[in-house]
Design an enzyme around this catalytic site. Structure first.
Site, short mmCIF file in Angstrom:
data_model
loop_
_atom_site.label_atom_id
_atom_site.label_comp_id
_atom_site.label_asym_id
_atom_site.label_seq_id
_atom_site.Cartn_x
_atom_site.Cartn_y
_atom_site.Cartn_z
N GLU A 110 40.16 -8.11 -24.36
CA GLU A 110 40.64 -6.76 -24.04
C GLU A 110 41.00 -6.67 -22.57
O GLU A 110 40.47 -7.42 -21.74
CB GLU A 110 39.55 -5.73 -24.39
CG GLU A 110 39.95 -4.29 -24.05
CD GLU A 110 39.08 -3.22 -24.67
OE1 GLU A 110 38.16 -3.54 -25.44
OE2 GLU A 110 39.34 -2.03 -24.39
N ASN A 114 42.43 1.64 -33.08
CA ASN A 114 41.11 1.10 -32.72
C ASN A 114 40.12 2.25 -32.66
O ASN A 114 40.22 3.12 -31.81
CB ASN A 114 41.16 0.42 -31.35
CG ASN A 114 39.78 -0.03 -30.91
OD1 ASN A 114 39.28 -1.04 -31.37
ND2 ASN A 114 39.14 0.75 -30.06
N GLU A 115 39.17 2.27 -33.58
CA GLU A 115 38.06 3.24 -33.54
C GLU A 115 38.51 4.68 -33.34
O GLU A 115 37.87 5.46 -32.63
CB GLU A 115 37.06 2.84 -32.46
CG GLU A 115 36.44 1.48 -32.70
CD GLU A 115 35.32 1.14 -31.73
OE1 GLU A 115 34.97 1.97 -30.87
OE2 GLU A 115 34.77 0.03 -31.86
N TYR A 150 28.22 -3.38 -33.00
CA TYR A 150 27.40 -3.91 -31.92
C TYR A 150 25.98 -3.42 -32.21
O TYR A 150 25.82 -2.24 -32.54
CB TYR A 150 27.86 -3.38 -30.56
CG TYR A 150 29.28 -3.77 -30.18
CD1 TYR A 150 30.38 -3.01 -30.57
CD2 TYR A 150 29.53 -4.90 -29.39
CE1 TYR A 150 31.68 -3.36 -30.22
CE2 TYR A 150 30.83 -5.25 -29.03
CZ TYR A 150 31.89 -4.49 -29.46
OH TYR A 150 33.18 -4.83 -29.11
N GLU A 166 35.68 -6.59 -34.32
CA GLU A 166 34.88 -6.55 -33.08
C GLU A 166 33.42 -6.64 -33.49
O GLU A 166 32.96 -5.81 -34.28
CB GLU A 166 35.07 -5.26 -32.28
CG GLU A 166 36.27 -5.24 -31.37
CD GLU A 166 36.28 -4.01 -30.48
OE1 GLU A 166 37.35 -3.41 -30.33
OE2 GLU A 166 35.21 -3.63 -29.96
O1 AHR Z 1 32.51 -1.57 -25.29
C1 AHR Z 1 33.82 -2.01 -25.56
C2 AHR Z 1 34.41 -1.16 -26.62
O2 AHR Z 1 33.61 -1.18 -27.78
C3 AHR Z 1 35.79 -1.56 -27.16
O3 AHR Z 1 36.82 -1.34 -26.25
C4 AHR Z 1 35.85 -0.65 -28.35
O4 AHR Z 1 36.71 -1.09 -29.34
C5 AHR Z 1 34.39 -0.58 -28.82
O5 AHR Z 1 33.95 0.72 -28.91
#
Ligand code: AHR
Length: 500
Positions: A24, A167-168, A233, A282
């Site tokens: 990114e 994206n999100e 994450y 991701e």
């Molecule tokens: O912390 C990075 C971000 O995490 C990315 O840009 C996004 O896609 C996700 O929320």
């Protein structure tokens, strides 16, 4: 623990794109990371040759770009052609020089030998702008954008096959966030126009495990989609950078495939599970550290919200916890090879990536060696296994919930192009050697390539190699053979594989 496997009980062939990556326009991933003009280690296009070489060694199959949150206010036309005007990046609140754009990205992918995968701006962008991008990249010479690419020195189309819409955009933190009804409509219009430009593209769209969001997406746009994108994450530290300890990270591996299960269930409900695959585009154990920008209270000074991003570069943070978690995730993708066709480690260079760059070289963090083991030592045919007497441990997640964690994770693979088997065996225990017996009709020599470090906190840095791939030989395989694994280790055991 006993593991049983039969060579005829096959789950499927994993797509190599499950070992994909993401980069990114954030902090030092592009600028000062892989793109470092003027550095003696960089080539004529400003790309770091040591980084490219490390990417080729783990056969990066696909590289998603340019974001991430960055993309939701990025306009691709600012990043092509002679004139590159620096603009303010409203996502990460820094200046985007625009010197690295679509053409530089495509060149980088060609040098890595990977597929490009472009994520489009569905935040402030429009269906037309997304499809104009496809025109620029994929049309021979029809229309203004293909002609622009040719004028920019690229006679041949870039042939970008993989594209993601947004994206999100489901998240309040994303610029141009939308509700599920808006999303269903926008994705339909964008997909229609992008497919009208190039019907050979494969399209994905931003999604999550939310039923309403996905129902609207699939009802409106399912007929145009080849992929559905999800992100995850596990360690929520983007404001604090206080990484979870080893045991808490192992607790995160409990039910590591829950998102895949939920999205697969919805695809099956729609009868789309044979048409649309999951792009887990991701994922990483730990969130990136970027305080006071992904929240209501924005930092005022650069010391508050830009300088702290350098703390992602502290290499001692990336230990065997990150490696064992990463292996657990990749094994999950292998087991779900029927529905997970792509996964993109976020990111590959710097931040929480597996390759760290500094002016005179690179550091291969612990997670890099997991990709090396899975890509270069494991097979592509995933066998179904069943197990007995699995050692489990009650472990506490950082939210206080107690979860039961299987301490051994064993994945058995075969090879579509040669004899032999390869077993990815993970020992999650922080302090105990654990053994398993493998019931498998196989023959030949047994070798083990593995990483464990000297403790759960082992890491790599500029002047410190705490995690390296080690090798040992275990003699001739017999079914029922016992194999013992070091604590906190990721192992690939190869049986009857003639060294190529
Ligand atoms: O912390 C990075 C971000 O995490 C990315 O840009 C996004 O896609 C996700 O929320």
């Amino acid at each position: 623990m006993k593991i049983h496997a039969k060579e005829y009980r096959v789950l499927g062939q994993r797509d190599p794109m499950i070992y994909g990556h993401f980069i990114e326009h954030f902090h030092r991933q592009i600028y000062g990371g892989v793109y470092d003009p003027g550095n003696p280690l960089s080539d004529e296009d400003g790309l770091r040759t040591d980084v490219l070489s490390a990417m080729r060694k783990i056969h990066v199959p696909i590289l998603r770009w340019p974001g991430g949150c960055f993309v939701s206010s990025y306009h691709w036309k600012d990043g092509v052609g002679e004139e590159r005007v620096p603009l303010f990046d409203k996502a990460w609140r820094v200046e985007e020089p625009n010197t690295f754009g679509t053409d530089e990205y495509i060149q980088m992918c060609r040098k890595i030998g990977c597929e490009p995968y472009i994520c489009t701006n569905a935040g402030t962008g429009t269906a037309e702008e997304m499809s104009d991008w496809v025109e620029y990249c994929n049309l021979e010479n029809e229309g203004q954008y293909a002609k622009q690419r040719i004028a920019n020195g690229y006679e041949e189309p870039h042939k970008v096959k993989y594209w993601s819409i947004g994206n999100e955009n489901y998240g309040w933190w994303e610029i141009g966030a939308k509700d599920e009804k808006e999303w269903g409509r926008l994705t339909l219009e964008a997909a229609k126009m992008m497919k009208h430009v190039d019907p050979c593209t494969e399209l994905s769209a931003a999604a999550l495990t939310d039923i309403d969001w996905n129902v609207n997406l699939l009802k409106n746009c399912g007929q145009f989609l080849d992929w559905i994108s999800i992100h995850e994450y596990w360690d929520p530290i983007h404001e604090t950078n206080d990484g979870a300890d080893y045991d808490a990270c192992m607790a995160y591996t409990a039910d590591i495939g829950h998102s895949v299960r939920k999205v697969k269930g919805l695809l099956e409900a729609f009868g789309l599970e044979k048409k649309i695959r999951i792009a887990f585009d991701e994922w990483n154990l730990r969130q990136w550290y970027h305080p006071k920008v992904h929240c209501i209270e924005q930092g005022v000074t650069k010391e508050e919200y830009v300088v702290p991003r350098d703390d992602n570069d502290i290499n001692s943070q990336y230990t065997m916890a990150d490696a064992v978690f990463t292996a657990s995730f990749l094994s999950m993708c292998n087991r779900n090879c029927d529905i997970v066709g792509m996964a993109n480690f976020a990111p590959i260079v710097n931040t929480r990536g597996c390759i760290y760059t500094y002016p005179d070289g690179i550091v291969l963090r612990s997670t890099y060696h997991v990709f090396d083991l899975y890509v270069n030592y494991l097979g592509d045919i995933v066998l179904d296994t069943w197990q007995e007497e699995v050692p489990v441990k009650q472990m506490k997640r950082i939210d206080g919930e107690i979860v039961e964690v299987e301490q051994l994770d064993v994945l058995v693979t075969a090879f579509s192009d040669h004899a032999g088997y390869a077993v990815a065996a993970i020992n999650k225990s922080a302090d105990e050697e654990l053994s398993f017996t493998l019931e498998l009709d196989a023959a030949g020599t047994v070798t083990v390539d593995y990483i464990c470090g000297d403790s759960t906190e082992a890491y790599n840095d500029v002047d410190h190699d705490g995690v390296v791939i080690q090798h040992k030989e275990l003699g001739i395989f017999e079914s029922g053979m016992m194999i013992t694994l070091p604590p906190h280790s990721v192992n690939v055991i190869r049986i009857g594989v003639e060294e190529v």
